[in-house]
Motif scaffolding. Sequence first.
Motif, PDB file in Angstrom:
ATOM      1  N   VAL A   3       0.943  -1.231   0.011  1.00 39.90           N
ATOM      2  CA  VAL A   3       0.070   0.095  -0.187  1.00 39.90           C
ATOM      3  C   VAL A   3       0.732   1.242  -0.020  1.00 39.90           C
ATOM      4  N   PRO A   4       0.696   2.359  -1.101  1.00 34.16           N
ATOM      5  CA  PRO A   4       1.521   3.463  -0.904  1.00 34.16           C
ATOM      6  C   PRO A   4       1.108   4.363   0.101  1.00 34.16           C
ATOM      7  N   PHE A   5       1.952   5.175   0.541  1.00 35.22           N
ATOM      8  CA  PHE A   5       1.684   6.022   1.710  1.00 35.22           C
ATOM      9  C   PHE A   5       2.630   7.412   1.372  1.00 35.22           C
ATOM     10  N   VAL A   6       2.102   8.367   2.059  1.00 31.58           N
ATOM     11  CA  VAL A   6       2.991   9.640   1.796  1.00 31.58           C
ATOM     12  C   VAL A   6       3.177  10.068   3.355  1.00 31.58           C
ATOM     13  N   LYS A   7       4.474  10.454   3.707  1.00 32.64           N
ATOM     14  CA  LYS A   7       4.764  11.016   4.937  1.00 32.64           C
ATOM     15  C   LYS A   7       4.699  12.483   4.846  1.00 32.64           C
ATOM     16  N   MET A   8       3.865  13.189   5.782  1.00 30.73           N
ATOM     17  CA  MET A   8       3.846  14.731   5.694  1.00 30.73           C
ATOM     18  C   MET A   8       4.013  15.288   7.078  1.00 30.73           C
ATOM     19  N   HIS A   9       4.175  16.604   6.917  1.00 29.08           N
ATOM     20  CA  HIS A   9       4.050  17.286   8.317  1.00 29.08           C
ATOM     21  C   HIS A   9       3.881  18.644   8.470  1.00 29.08           C
ATOM     22  N   GLY A  10       3.240  19.148   9.426  1.00 28.77           N
ATOM     23  CA  GLY A  10       2.858  20.731   9.218  1.00 28.77           C
ATOM     24  C   GLY A  10       3.608  21.069  10.648  1.00 28.77           C
ATOM     25  N   LEU A  11       4.610  21.937  10.485  1.00 28.00           N
ATOM     26  CA  LEU A  11       5.317  22.381  11.582  1.00 28.00           C
ATOM     27  C   LEU A  11       5.661  21.041  12.816  1.00 28.00           C
ATOM     28  N   GLY A  12       6.359  20.161  12.189  1.00 23.51           N
ATOM     29  CA  GLY A  12       6.686  18.811  12.830  1.00 23.51           C
ATOM     30  C   GLY A  12       5.466  17.814  13.269  1.00 23.51           C
ATOM     31  N   ASN A  13       4.353  18.256  13.201  1.00 24.82           N
ATOM     32  CA  ASN A  13       3.072  17.314  13.605  1.00 24.82           C
ATOM     33  C   ASN A  13       2.883  16.440  12.257  1.00 24.82           C
ATOM     34  N   ASP A  14       3.292  15.387  12.488  1.00 25.31           N
ATOM     35  CA  ASP A  14       3.420  14.439  11.390  1.00 25.31           C
ATOM     36  C   ASP A  14       2.654  13.430  11.218  1.00 25.31           C
ATOM     37  N   PHE A  15       2.263  12.780   9.686  1.00 25.27           N
ATOM     38  CA  PHE A  15       1.045  12.227   9.372  1.00 25.27           C
ATOM     39  C   PHE A  15       1.632  11.104   8.210  1.00 25.27           C
ATOM     40  N   ILE A  16       0.793  10.167   8.589  1.00 26.10           N
ATOM     41  CA  ILE A  16       0.952   9.068   7.300  1.00 26.10           C
ATOM     42  C   ILE A  16      -0.317   9.465   6.671  1.00 26.10           C
ATOM     43  N   VAL A  17      -0.207   9.603   5.264  1.00 23.61           N
ATOM     44  CA  VAL A  17      -1.443   9.882   4.416  1.00 23.61           C
ATOM     45  C   VAL A  17      -1.594   8.720   3.593  1.00 23.61           C
ATOM     46  N   LEU A  18      -2.868   8.143   3.579  1.00 18.10           N
ATOM     47  CA  LEU A  18      -3.321   6.885   2.727  1.00 18.10           C
ATOM     48  C   LEU A  18      -4.490   7.345   1.910  1.00 18.10           C
ATOM     49  N   ASP A  19      -4.328   7.340   0.527  1.00 18.11           N
ATOM     50  CA  ASP A  19      -5.276   7.860  -0.506  1.00 18.11           C
ATOM     51  C   ASP A  19      -6.194   6.593  -0.997  1.00 18.11           C
ATOM     52  N   ALA A  20      -7.223   6.355  -0.233  1.00 19.06           N
ATOM     53  CA  ALA A  20      -8.241   5.375  -0.788  1.00 19.06           C
ATOM     54  C   ALA A  20      -8.931   5.577  -1.907  1.00 19.06           C
ATOM     55  N   ARG A  21      -8.795   6.804  -2.581  1.00 18.64           N
ATOM     56  CA  ARG A  21      -9.501   7.362  -3.912  1.00 18.64           C
ATOM     57  C   ARG A  21      -8.486   6.718  -4.921  1.00 18.64           C
ATOM     58  N   ALA A  22      -7.221   6.496  -4.778  1.00 14.89           N
ATOM     59  CA  ALA A  22      -6.220   6.070  -5.933  1.00 14.89           C
ATOM     60  C   ALA A  22      -5.831   4.726  -5.867  1.00 14.89           C
ATOM     61  N   ASP A  23      -5.759   4.205  -4.347  1.00 17.70           N
ATOM     62  CA  ASP A  23      -4.980   2.818  -4.324  1.00 17.70           C
ATOM     63  C   ASP A  23      -5.996   2.018  -3.395  1.00 17.70           C
ATOM     64  N   ALA A  24      -5.663   0.763  -3.547  1.00 21.89           N
ATOM     65  CA  ALA A  24      -6.390  -0.149  -2.722  1.00 21.89           C
ATOM     66  C   ALA A  24      -5.783  -0.299  -1.290  1.00 21.89           C
ATOM     67  N   VAL A  25      -6.740   0.177  -0.255  1.00 25.90           N
ATOM     68  CA  VAL A  25      -6.094   0.484   0.910  1.00 25.90           C
ATOM     69  C   VAL A  25      -6.977  -0.621   1.891  1.00 25.90           C
ATOM     70  N   PRO A  26      -6.223  -1.261   2.876  1.00 25.81           N
ATOM     71  CA  PRO A  26      -7.156  -2.037   3.597  1.00 25.81           C
ATOM     72  C   PRO A  26      -7.880  -1.215   4.676  1.00 25.81           C
ATOM     73  N   ALA A  27      -9.243  -2.145   4.994  1.00 30.13           N
ATOM     74  CA  ALA A  27     -10.173  -1.677   6.168  1.00 30.13           C
ATOM     75  C   ALA A  27      -9.398  -0.788   7.054  1.00 30.13           C
ATOM     76  N   MET A  28      -9.678   0.299   7.491  1.00 37.50           N
ATOM     77  CA  MET A  28      -8.668   0.867   8.466  1.00 37.50           C
ATOM     78  C   MET A  28      -9.671   0.728  10.039  1.00 37.50           C
ATOM     79  N   THR A  29      -8.918  -0.076  10.848  1.00 31.07           N
ATOM     80  CA  THR A  29      -9.220  -0.176  12.223  1.00 31.07           C
ATOM     81  C   THR A  29      -8.463   0.610  13.162  1.00 31.07           C
ATOM     82  N   ASN A  30      -8.971   0.769  14.229  1.00 35.75           N
ATOM     83  CA  ASN A  30      -8.236   1.490  15.365  1.00 35.75           C
ATOM     84  C   ASN A  30      -6.864   0.632  15.584  1.00 35.75           C
ATOM     85  N   ARG A  31      -6.782  -0.343  15.538  1.00 35.50           N
ATOM     86  CA  ARG A  31      -5.474  -1.433  15.781  1.00 35.50           C
ATOM     87  C   ARG A  31      -4.647  -1.223  14.683  1.00 35.50           C
TER      88      ARG A  31
END
Length: 272
Positions: A3-31
């Motif tokens: 699964v592709p991901f993009v790692k991004m941040h805003g002033l060091g507050n960082d995120f993993i971004v998954l785009d389910a519009r373009a890629d097959a992404v597994p069902a997201m669970t809390n775990r």
Amino acid sequence: MRVPFVKMHGLGNDFIVLDARADAVPAMTNRLAAALADRKTGIGCDQLILLEPSASADFRMRIFNADGGEVEACGNATRAVGLLHGGPARIETLGGLLRADPAEGGIAVDMGEPRFEWDQIPLAYAMDTHTLPVGWDLLDAPTCVNVGNPHVIFFVPDCAAVALDRLGPEIEHDPLFPQRVNVNVATVLDRTHLRLRVWERGVGETRACGTGACATAIGAMRRGLAERRVTISLTGGDLTIDWTAEGRILMTGPAAESFRGTFDPADYGAAG
């Protein structure tokens, strides 16, 4: 399946971004969200962001904190996905409809109107959110604002001196806040400049928190401590917050892409 991901941040507050519009992404669970967010055994982030199609906006943004809990809004993440989108975007969130636009100094986000009623924060029982008659150690008489998610704000002489690692989780989980709460400690430097530290529910202390900056600015303005346009200085850098004559909150600041990669969901106990 990788699964592709993009790692991004805003002033060091960082995120993993998954785009389910373009890629097959597994069902997201809390775990799964918590496993990917783990900084030692996963990719590592403060929040995992899942982009999905929307019937009412350009796309839908779902936000999972590092503990796996899904939350309503994230200002820094909104700027990040606005940058990724590459142009003006209307974004559906659990906290409401947001708008992100390219701007000088980064991305400007219309965060909507602040909410002040006790049951909109929410609190466990009715009280005046302008000045709550409660306290924890030397932190007392806070104000509360909901800007898509709940915030409690304390104005102190020196926010750097606050034991936020101890008081943050205590306040976050206090029964007064049935959905938990983000804890902000702020120092007013002058009427156009505040310094801020944020304990984010489900994450801990972060280098930056966009909704925290918005809530703190609004809290200061409500109390007559600040003008309607202020700079909020966080550990990771500065954000500009405007409370417009129409009552809407505009947040402007930078965002950046760190790197791209892929992961195998099976490595984290998820079906491919």
